[in-house]
Scaffold this active site. Sequence first.
Site, mmCIF file in Angstrom:
data_model
loop_
_atom_site.group_PDB
_atom_site.id
_atom_site.type_symbol
_atom_site.label_atom_id
_atom_site.label_comp_id
_atom_site.label_asym_id
_atom_site.label_seq_id
_atom_site.Cartn_x
_atom_site.Cartn_y
_atom_site.Cartn_z
ATOM 1 N N THR A 166 0.830 -1.189 0.000
ATOM 2 C CA THR A 166 0.000 0.000 0.000
ATOM 3 C C THR A 166 0.872 1.249 0.000
ATOM 4 O OG1 THR A 166 -1.421 -1.243 1.482
ATOM 5 C CG2 THR A 166 -1.803 1.130 1.385
ATOM 6 N N THR A 194 0.884 -0.765 6.287
ATOM 7 C CA THR A 194 1.121 -1.464 5.035
ATOM 8 C C THR A 194 1.387 -2.931 5.342
ATOM 9 O OG1 THR A 194 2.419 -1.437 2.968
ATOM 10 C CG2 THR A 194 3.612 -1.018 5.017
ATOM 11 N N ASP A 235 -7.068 -3.721 4.923
ATOM 12 C CA ASP A 235 -7.152 -2.644 5.915
ATOM 13 C C ASP A 235 -7.158 -1.256 5.307
ATOM 14 O OD1 ASP A 235 -4.411 -3.078 5.084
ATOM 15 O OD2 ASP A 235 -3.808 -1.696 6.664
ATOM 16 N N GLY A 247 -3.127 -6.839 5.158
ATOM 17 C CA GLY A 247 -4.148 -6.046 5.823
ATOM 18 C C GLY A 247 -5.017 -6.792 6.808
#
Length: 290
Positions: free
Chosen positions: A151, A202, A182, A205
């Site tokens: 992410t 990150t 997440d 998740g």
Amino acid sequence: MTKPIVLSTWNFGQPANEAAWKVLSTGGRALDAVEAGVRVPEADPNVTTVGYGGRPDRDGHVTLDACIMDEQGNCGSVAGLEHIMHPISVARKVMENTPHVMLVGDGALQFALESGFKKENLLTPESEKAWREWQKTSQYKPVINVENHDTIGMIALDQNGNLSGACTTSGLAFKMHGRVGDSPIIGAGLYVDNAIGAATATGVGEEVVKIVGCHLVVELMRQKHSPEDACRLAVERIVERQPKKSRDIQVGFLALSKSGEYGAYCLQKGFNYAVRTASRNALLDGKSHY
């Protein structure tokens, strides 16, 4: 006090930070900075874990998740969004133009199109080729620090001392269709409390969601822990809950306090983050549990 300052996850955070810095260095709002910043990897086909060029799910769909949160506690989120290059900007529209926090799937796409966003094909030839290759075995096992779960999370403190954050991803490569991690979940992948600090996450998740990770980090900062210590304690919470599993996955947290202090911590070596201030532009390695 260090301000303005912007932090983001992974090495692609450096060009993202530059876009955010253009806003912050001219006295702009942290919210505008984080949106502008994460739009950079969203549009970069070479970043295969965010936006355009992101790895598809196991059915070949590129589905995007994003959330944004401002200094007043306002937030917006989209999950399972297809065909839109900049889910972070759709998330901001959800925050500002609807009574809701989260829109998902077809509803999120409908809202994006009604808001003037353009429908596009986000599956690049390179990502499609990787998906076809994966289909030969269809094995699903996230590999630590390999770009299938990276992410971009970004948190910033502006000249006025206000915090905001953004988080955006194409999620785990070759995930089940409909999987949401997440990243679009306020309190898990991102949390901002303007009196205390901000945090983003990150990695895998599912494990972040289980401990409501970023809310936990901010609450630990409220208890006077430093940003790095707060991230470390959140990582240790994952280890305590999943001692065996935690050895095979990566999760990293990044935090920024109201005073401009920052820190990070992760499960495994290999997580890095970018920092940008008036005097510093660097890529730093997060300390790790293992």
